[in-house]
Design a protein around this motif. Structure first.
Motif, short mmCIF file in Angstrom:
data_model
loop_
_atom_site.label_atom_id
_atom_site.label_comp_id
_atom_site.label_asym_id
_atom_site.label_seq_id
_atom_site.Cartn_x
_atom_site.Cartn_y
_atom_site.Cartn_z
N SER A 103 0.85 -1.19 0.00
CA SER A 103 0.00 0.00 0.00
C SER A 103 0.88 1.24 0.00
CB SER A 103 -0.88 0.02 1.25
OG SER A 103 -0.07 0.25 2.39
N GLY A 104 0.22 2.37 -0.17
CA GLY A 104 0.93 3.63 -0.13
C GLY A 104 1.49 3.92 1.25
N ALA A 105 0.64 3.76 2.26
CA ALA A 105 1.08 4.06 3.62
C ALA A 105 2.31 3.23 3.99
CB ALA A 105 -0.06 3.79 4.61
N VAL A 108 5.36 4.71 2.58
CA VAL A 108 5.79 5.87 3.35
C VAL A 108 6.52 5.42 4.63
CG1 VAL A 108 4.94 7.84 4.70
CG2 VAL A 108 3.99 7.38 2.42
N PHE A 137 -0.86 14.75 3.00
CA PHE A 137 -1.48 13.47 3.33
C PHE A 137 -0.51 12.36 2.94
CE2 PHE A 137 -3.83 9.60 2.52
CZ PHE A 137 -4.61 9.50 3.66
N HIS A 138 -0.17 11.50 3.90
CA HIS A 138 0.76 10.42 3.60
C HIS A 138 0.24 9.04 4.00
CE1 HIS A 138 3.86 13.25 2.34
NE2 HIS A 138 3.62 13.95 3.44
N GLY A 139 -0.97 8.96 4.54
CA GLY A 139 -1.52 7.65 4.87
C GLY A 139 -1.97 7.56 6.32
N GLU A 189 4.53 15.83 -0.87
CA GLU A 189 3.95 15.33 -2.11
C GLU A 189 4.32 16.32 -3.21
OE1 GLU A 189 0.44 15.62 0.64
OE2 GLU A 189 -0.49 14.57 -1.05
N ASP A 222 6.71 12.12 -2.06
CA ASP A 222 5.59 11.18 -2.05
C ASP A 222 4.84 11.34 -3.37
OD1 ASP A 222 3.22 9.78 -1.75
OD2 ASP A 222 2.91 10.39 0.34
N ILE A 224 2.66 9.02 -4.51
CA ILE A 224 1.66 7.95 -4.48
C ILE A 224 0.43 8.32 -5.31
CG2 ILE A 224 0.03 6.76 -2.94
CD1 ILE A 224 2.43 6.71 -0.88
N GLN A 225 0.02 9.59 -5.22
CA GLN A 225 -1.15 10.01 -6.00
C GLN A 225 -0.75 10.71 -7.30
OE1 GLN A 225 -5.32 12.46 -5.24
NE2 GLN A 225 -4.28 11.51 -3.56
N LYS A 251 -0.89 3.59 -5.57
CA LYS A 251 -2.13 3.85 -6.32
C LYS A 251 -2.11 3.24 -7.72
CE LYS A 251 -4.48 7.19 -3.54
NZ LYS A 251 -3.74 7.83 -2.45
C1 LIG Z 1 -3.35 7.64 -1.00
C2 LIG Z 1 -2.10 8.25 -0.52
C3 LIG Z 1 -1.29 7.64 0.46
C4 LIG Z 1 -1.72 6.39 1.19
O1 LIG Z 1 -1.85 5.31 0.35
P1 LIG Z 1 -2.69 4.03 0.85
O2 LIG Z 1 -2.49 3.03 -0.24
O3 LIG Z 1 -4.11 4.46 1.02
O4 LIG Z 1 -2.09 3.60 2.14
C5 LIG Z 1 -0.10 8.25 0.78
N1 LIG Z 1 0.31 9.38 0.18
C6 LIG Z 1 -0.43 10.00 -0.77
C7 LIG Z 1 0.08 11.23 -1.43
C8 LIG Z 1 -1.67 9.47 -1.14
O5 LIG Z 1 -2.42 10.09 -2.04
#
Ligand SMILES: *Cc1c(COP(=O)(O)O)cnc(C)c1O
Length: 394
Positions: A103-105, A108, A137-139, A189, A222, A224-225, A251
């Motif tokens: 997962s993203g979290a 991180v 936002f990082h999780g 991010e 970060d 992730i998004q 993601k």
């Molecule tokens: C969604 C998100 C996360 C967390 O990812 P998960 O897969 O939900 O744990 C971390 N950082 C950013 C920038 C995100 O958009």
């Protein structure tokens, strides 16, 4: 029928989400269908996950083929899909080493651990600090939550992991003033997502990078998004010509199969996590890795990033026209297929209206509607989206 499903859900699932009142059943291209057959144009893509669109046959076939071979082996053994996925992700990111997560979290968390270990190996101290950004936002896991710049998300779960400072995004002085000889990493991010779609300014990134180099502080981005092509580059930082020491991705990485990764330069890899320092049972298992492989192949074969660059200016122009038309819409912000419209008031009701009218949108904070569509949308899809949006606004 849908109503009964929802009633059952509300008896069984932990109520951590105020869900929209539809039950999704299947998808095709840029459309999703609920259990009653109603069709929705999807400008959310499962929060930036389904980049390739729904029901992509080549992707589905690759996953099915891997299921018939082997799904899981554990990380005590090598597996071919993970080796290939690692090679490919190195190539598209320009980073040197990868650790796959679920997962993203979790990506991180790994990034935080790598940064702390790097600093620990330098001076043996155990009180290193990390600078993160307000509205970030990082999780939701404890480490990722600790660097998430939204006090509402954190408060009930205090104490956090500690030694975290928050600076203001795009305000270099606010970052610099927090740097001490204990600072081991600066994380943000490249384009803030949940916090309301705020891209980092080029000058900010470049100043932070220079500061990090001067003081041997690690820059963690970060992605992730905002990563995986959404901004018109595979990773948003590539647009600035500034490379992080560590980055996170998730993601869209697996195209729907849960997988993430943190990546680092060879220098950080040689001076941080080593055997026994970190692990995961599932991370990078053959099924997830097969998904990553196919996603990265299809990005090239289907010219996904080219499509973002060719359609994004049209999306921006159309959204700007909407901003001009309605006095309760303040502004548009964003890059590529990661756009936000900021309203002068909460957007929850509008999103419910568009849903009624067959368009899936989502908020990013209270007053911002977020547009993170599948990366395969065309100008015609943009026109359809705008027409449903405007119909819902009036
Ligand atoms: C969604 C998100 C996360 C967390 O990812 P998960 O897969 O939900 O744990 C971390 N950082 C950013 C920038 C995100 O958009």
């Amino acid at each position: 029928m849908m109503k009964e499903y929802i009633e059952e859900a509300e008896k069984a699932l932990l109520h951590t989400y105020n869900r929209y009142q539809i039950v999704l059943d299947k998808g095709d291209g840029v459309y999703l269908y609920d259990t009653e057959g109603k069709k929705y144009l999807d400008f959310v893509s499962g929060i930036g996950v389904f980049a390739l669109g729904y029901h992509n046959e080549a992707y589905n076939d690759a996953i099915k083929a891997q299921i018939d071979k082997v799904i899981h082996t554990s990380n005590y053994f090598y597996n071919v899909p993970a080796i290939e996925a690692a090679k490919k992700i190195k190539r598209v990111s320009g980073m040197d080493r990868v650790f796959f997560t679920n997962s993203g979290a979790e990506a991180v968390e790994g990034a935080i651990k790598a940064a702390r270990k790097y600093a620990y190996l330098k001076d043996g101290r155990t009180d290193h600090e990390i600078i993160a950004m307000e509205h970030s936002f990082h999780g939701r896991t404890m480490g990722a939550l600790s660097i998430t710049g939204n006090p509402k998300y954190r408060e009930a779960f205090e104490p956090m992991i500690g030694n975290i400072q928050f600076a203001r995004m795009n305000d270099f002085q606010s970052v610099k003033s927090l740097v001490t000889d204990k600072t081991c990493a600066i994380i943000f991010e490249t384009v803030q997502g949940e916090g309301g779609i705020h891209p980092a300014r080029e000058e900010f990134i470049k100043q932070i990078k220079a500061l990090c180099e001067e003081k041997d502080i690690l820059l963690i981005l970060d992605e992730i998004q905002c990563g995986m092509g959404r901004t018109g580059a595979m990773y948003a930082w590539q647009r600035y010509g500034v490379k992080p020491d560590i980055m996170t991705t998730a993601k869209a990485l697996g195209g729907g199969i849960p997988v993430g990764a943190f990546l680092m330069t060879e220098h950080v890899a040689q001076h941080s996590l080593t055997s026994g320092d970190h692990g995961t049972t599932y991370g990078g298992n053959p099924l997830a890795a097969a998904a990553v492989n196919k996603v990265l192949d299809l990005f090239e074969e289907n010219h996904i990033i080219e499509n973002v660059n060719s359609v994004a200016p049209y999306l921006e122009r159309k959204l700007d026209e909407v901003v001009d038309k309605y006095e309760f819409i303040k502004t548009r912000r964003g890059v590529g297929f990661m756009q936000g419209l900021e309203f002068t008031r909460p957007v929850g009701e509008i999103i419910e209206k568009t849903l009624d009218n067959g368009l899936i949108l989502i908020n990013a904070g209270l007053n911002v509607i977020r547009f993170v569509p599948p990366l395969i949308i065309t100008e015609e899809d943009v026109d359809n989206m705008i027409s449903i949006l405007e119909h819902s606004l009036s």
